[in-house]
Design a protein around this motif. Sequence first.
Motif, short mmCIF file in Angstrom:
data_model
loop_
_atom_site.label_atom_id
_atom_site.label_comp_id
_atom_site.label_asym_id
_atom_site.label_seq_id
_atom_site.Cartn_x
_atom_site.Cartn_y
_atom_site.Cartn_z
N SER A 38 -23.90 -53.96 -102.48
CA SER A 38 -23.74 -52.65 -103.13
C SER A 38 -23.52 -51.54 -102.11
CB SER A 38 -24.93 -52.34 -104.04
OG SER A 38 -26.10 -52.18 -103.29
N VAL A 39 -24.12 -51.64 -100.93
CA VAL A 39 -23.86 -50.66 -99.87
C VAL A 39 -22.40 -50.76 -99.42
CG1 VAL A 39 -24.35 -50.11 -97.45
CG2 VAL A 39 -26.22 -50.40 -99.07
N ALA A 60 -22.65 -46.55 -107.26
CA ALA A 60 -22.90 -47.70 -106.38
C ALA A 60 -24.07 -47.41 -105.44
CB ALA A 60 -21.65 -48.04 -105.59
N TRP A 61 -24.18 -46.16 -104.95
CA TRP A 61 -25.33 -45.81 -104.12
C TRP A 61 -26.61 -45.84 -104.95
CZ3 TRP A 61 -24.88 -46.78 -99.45
CH2 TRP A 61 -23.79 -46.39 -98.67
N GLY A 62 -26.53 -45.48 -106.22
CA GLY A 62 -27.69 -45.56 -107.10
C GLY A 62 -28.17 -47.00 -107.25
N VAL A 63 -27.22 -47.92 -107.41
CA VAL A 63 -27.58 -49.34 -107.48
C VAL A 63 -28.23 -49.78 -106.17
CG1 VAL A 63 -26.62 -51.67 -107.61
CG2 VAL A 63 -25.84 -49.92 -109.20
N SER A 64 -27.67 -49.33 -105.05
CA SER A 64 -28.25 -49.68 -103.75
C SER A 64 -29.68 -49.18 -103.64
CB SER A 64 -27.42 -49.06 -102.61
OG SER A 64 -26.13 -49.57 -102.61
N TYR A 65 -29.92 -47.96 -104.11
CA TYR A 65 -31.27 -47.40 -104.04
C TYR A 65 -32.23 -48.17 -104.93
CZ TYR A 65 -35.25 -44.44 -104.76
OH TYR A 65 -36.53 -43.99 -104.87
N ILE A 72 -31.84 -44.79 -99.70
CA ILE A 72 -31.77 -43.35 -99.90
C ILE A 72 -31.28 -42.68 -98.62
CG2 ILE A 72 -34.15 -42.78 -99.27
CD1 ILE A 72 -32.65 -41.24 -102.29
N ALA A 73 -31.53 -43.29 -97.47
CA ALA A 73 -31.04 -42.75 -96.20
C ALA A 73 -29.51 -42.78 -96.18
CB ALA A 73 -31.60 -43.53 -95.02
N PHE A 74 -28.91 -43.87 -96.66
CA PHE A 74 -27.45 -43.95 -96.74
C PHE A 74 -26.90 -42.89 -97.70
CE2 PHE A 74 -28.30 -48.52 -95.69
CZ PHE A 74 -27.74 -48.49 -94.43
N THR A 78 -24.34 -39.98 -96.60
CA THR A 78 -23.04 -39.89 -97.27
C THR A 78 -22.87 -38.55 -97.96
OG1 THR A 78 -23.09 -42.26 -97.63
CG2 THR A 78 -21.50 -41.02 -98.90
N GLY A 79 -23.92 -38.01 -98.57
CA GLY A 79 -23.83 -36.70 -99.21
C GLY A 79 -23.54 -35.60 -98.21
N ILE A 80 -24.24 -35.62 -97.08
CA ILE A 80 -23.99 -34.61 -96.04
C ILE A 80 -22.58 -34.78 -95.47
CG2 ILE A 80 -24.69 -33.87 -93.72
CD1 ILE A 80 -27.59 -34.61 -94.60
#
Length: 127
Positions: A38-39, A60-65, A72-74, A78-80
């Motif tokens: 997922s990452v 997809a990041w939500g699934v990873s979390y 959450i670090a990724f 990615t957001g920044i």
Amino acid sequence: MGNALLPLCLVPLLGLAASPLLAVKSVAGLETSAAALSVALAAYLYQAVPQRRPFSAGLAWGVSYLLRPEAIAFVAVTGIYSLTRGLCGGLGIARSILLSARFGAGFVALGGPYFVWRLLYFGSLLT
């Protein structure tokens, strides 16, 4: 990043697929392989066409979390990166904020209910 670099991005995945250690130890943490997938999917969705798929990348990041909380670090990185990439790439402040908000909305669509459940069940988000 264009499609010309896509074969280069698949090289680490082929290395993982050919690794005998991963085949033996992959069942030790059952969610680890799914989280890695997922990452990789989220990174691909964000990097392939970031202006058309920010919500999908956020999902997809939500699934990873949900699979691995340390993802959450990724999400934060990615957001920044999304915000600064838009600002430095000449998209303008409003467009950059809109793209980052779409990315965040995708993540909150899956991660938000989990945060609410944790708050209601434990009484704190950090427990």
